[in-house]
Motif scaffolding. Structure first.
Motif, PDB file in Angstrom:
ATOM      1  N   VAL A  13      30.743  81.656 -19.764  1.00  0.00           N
ATOM      2  CA  VAL A  13      31.694  81.764 -20.867  1.00  0.00           C
ATOM      3  C   VAL A  13      33.009  81.131 -20.434  1.00  0.00           C
ATOM      4  CG1 VAL A  13      33.088  83.419 -22.197  1.00  0.00           C
ATOM      5  CG2 VAL A  13      30.623  83.793 -21.896  1.00  0.00           C
ATOM      6  N   ILE A  15      37.244  80.251 -21.733  1.00  0.00           N
ATOM      7  CA  ILE A  15      38.353  80.416 -22.667  1.00  0.00           C
ATOM      8  C   ILE A  15      38.676  79.042 -23.221  1.00  0.00           C
ATOM      9  CG2 ILE A  15      40.770  81.085 -22.926  1.00  0.00           C
ATOM     10  CD1 ILE A  15      40.295  83.090 -20.612  1.00  0.00           C
ATOM     11  N   LEU A  95      36.798  91.569 -21.497  1.00  0.00           N
ATOM     12  CA  LEU A  95      36.156  90.297 -21.178  1.00  0.00           C
ATOM     13  C   LEU A  95      34.680  90.430 -20.841  1.00  0.00           C
ATOM     14  CD1 LEU A  95      38.905  88.535 -19.021  1.00  0.00           C
ATOM     15  CD2 LEU A  95      38.394  88.210 -21.452  1.00  0.00           C
ATOM     16  N   MET A  99      31.638  88.621 -22.630  1.00  0.00           N
ATOM     17  CA  MET A  99      30.798  87.651 -21.932  1.00  0.00           C
ATOM     18  C   MET A  99      29.321  87.940 -22.189  1.00  0.00           C
ATOM     19  SD  MET A  99      32.839  87.416 -18.278  1.00  0.00           S
ATOM     20  CE  MET A  99      31.741  86.213 -17.512  1.00  0.00           C
ATOM     21  N   LEU A 226      37.138  82.967 -26.784  1.00  0.00           N
ATOM     22  CA  LEU A 226      36.065  82.802 -25.808  1.00  0.00           C
ATOM     23  C   LEU A 226      34.835  82.236 -26.499  1.00  0.00           C
ATOM     24  CD1 LEU A 226      37.993  84.958 -24.531  1.00  0.00           C
ATOM     25  CD2 LEU A 226      35.957  86.064 -23.612  1.00  0.00           C
TER      26      LEU A 226
END
Length: 393
Positions: A13, A15, A95, A99, A226
């Protein structure tokens, strides 16, 4: 999480978009208005539209059901929703679940966003403090009516000084370094020169912390987008890959902390490093949640950048300031850049800007790896993320 899970998620993943809005003073805006401006800016930065967003991560002190009005306001229909509230570490804690959601196809683009008008809003710090007494009970501490959160952090600082000989001057080094970075950042709220003596002689708030040892109270908003790594490579901005992420919580009340000088960052950091396959010596840049100067010392130690008790000596002589051996809080941090109630998302945004090479006068040359660390409550929740450019994969 198994080693295989770590291997599958590491770098899967990225940003793709990042933005801030309204940092400092933004009269006329409320929390939602600030958030919406940052969210739209981050989505545009990623080369996407709000129709592309099918995942949302957000949290707020002002609302226990904050994700729902954000969804309504932005017109989203997300398939991944995370409203977990862990204080200032929340957005880094969001996060790893994001992910997973992206990696396994639950969604395709996740928006992480936050906004607070804490400085200028009519409903401000006093009202939030009163609400917390009912919504966030702390039965061992509230009866004594401490001035929270500063009393808790002053307690940790005092203990660190007693055990390890840490000095107020060493704490002041943290504030002076943050200000030196802020002076290079046009977005920073405080950019005037600051000396160690000015920190030491400032108004005492909670011994040993003066007002310059304490974070700002500002308005502001931040947002990130993301996506899966392969998609990020086709979008306009250089991808910033998520290499490791972890969260740890050991207590809520500072009086329940097993050791006032050891935080759960020692756990979240170790797990994030293991996922990333990296060690502290591999990290070129640190963005730490510096709500108070003692935080920076504790996190440098607990994340493995120096031994326990050596944080004070580590920061002496401008070691974490511009030109020092380890760049820390390159935007000016919560001490000098911005701190709208919860600061964690801004550690990520600054790491992204540095890894993209977009930080202007404060840019760290050749940076390929960065660590962003969030803290919530009274050293209560800790979340660590390790990020990198394509060269770090």
């Amino acid at each position: 999480m198994s080693a295989r899970d770590w291997q599958d998620l590491r770098g899967s993943v990225a940003i793709a978009g990042a933005a801030t809005f309204g940092c400092g003073e933004s009269p006329g805006h409320d929390d939602m208005s600030l958030l919406a401006h940052a969210a739209h800016a981050a989505v545009a930065d990623a080369g996407l539209s709000m129709r592309d967003i099918d995942g949302l991560c957000t949290a707020s002190v002002s609302s226990a059901m904050w994700a729902m009005p954000v969804i309504e306001h932005l017109g989203l229909n997300p398939r991944h929703i995370d409203g977990t509230m862990l204080g200032g570490s929340s957005f880094i804690a969001h996060l790893l679940p994001a992910m997973r959601a992206l990696h396994y196809g639950q969604c395709n683009a996740v928006l992480v966003c936050y906004g607070s008008a804490q400085r200028t809003a009519t409903f401000g710090r006093k009202e939030i403090g009163l609400a917390r007494r009912h919504l966030d009970p702390q039965p061992y501490e509230q009866p004594y009516d401490p001035v929270m959160p500063v009393s808790a952090y002053a307690l940790a600082a005092s203990r660190h000084m007693a055990l390890y000989g840490t000095t107020r001057r060493q704490l002041a080094e943290v504030a002076v370094a943050a200000r030196a970075w802020a002076r290079l950042n046009p977005e920073a709220f405080l950019r005037e020169p600051l000396t160690i003596d000015e920190v030491l002689n400032a108004r005492m708030v909670a011994d040993p912390l003066t007002v310059r040892d304490c974070c700002l109270v500002t308005d502001g908003a931040g947002a990130l987008v993301l996506v899966r790594a392969e998609r990020a490579r086709d979008l306009p901005r250089p991808p910033v890959y998520l290499l490791g992420a972890a969260t740890a919580v050991w207590h809520r009340q500072i009086s329940s902390m097993p050791d006032l000088t050891v935080t759960a960052a020692s756990q979240s950091g170790a797990e994030a490093f293991a996922m990333a396959g990296l060690a502290p010596q591999d990290i070129q840049l640190l963005e730490l949640y510096d709500a108070f100067t003692i935080n920076t010392l504790l996190f440098l130690e607990d994340l493995g950048f120096c031994a326990k008790g050596e944080g004070g000596a580590f920061v002496e002589g401008g070691a974490i300031a511009p030109g020092g051996r380890l760049p820390v809080n390159t935007n000016g941090g919560g001490l000098s850049c911005t701190h709208p109630g919860m600061y964690g998302i801004f550690t990520l945004i600054e790491a992204v800007r540095q890894l993209r090479g977009e930080a202007g006068a404060r840019q760290v040359a050749g940076v390929q790896t960065a660590l962003a660390h969030g803290n919530g409550g009274t050293l209560s929740s800790q979340a660590t993320a390790i990020l990198g450019t394509a060269a770090a994969l």
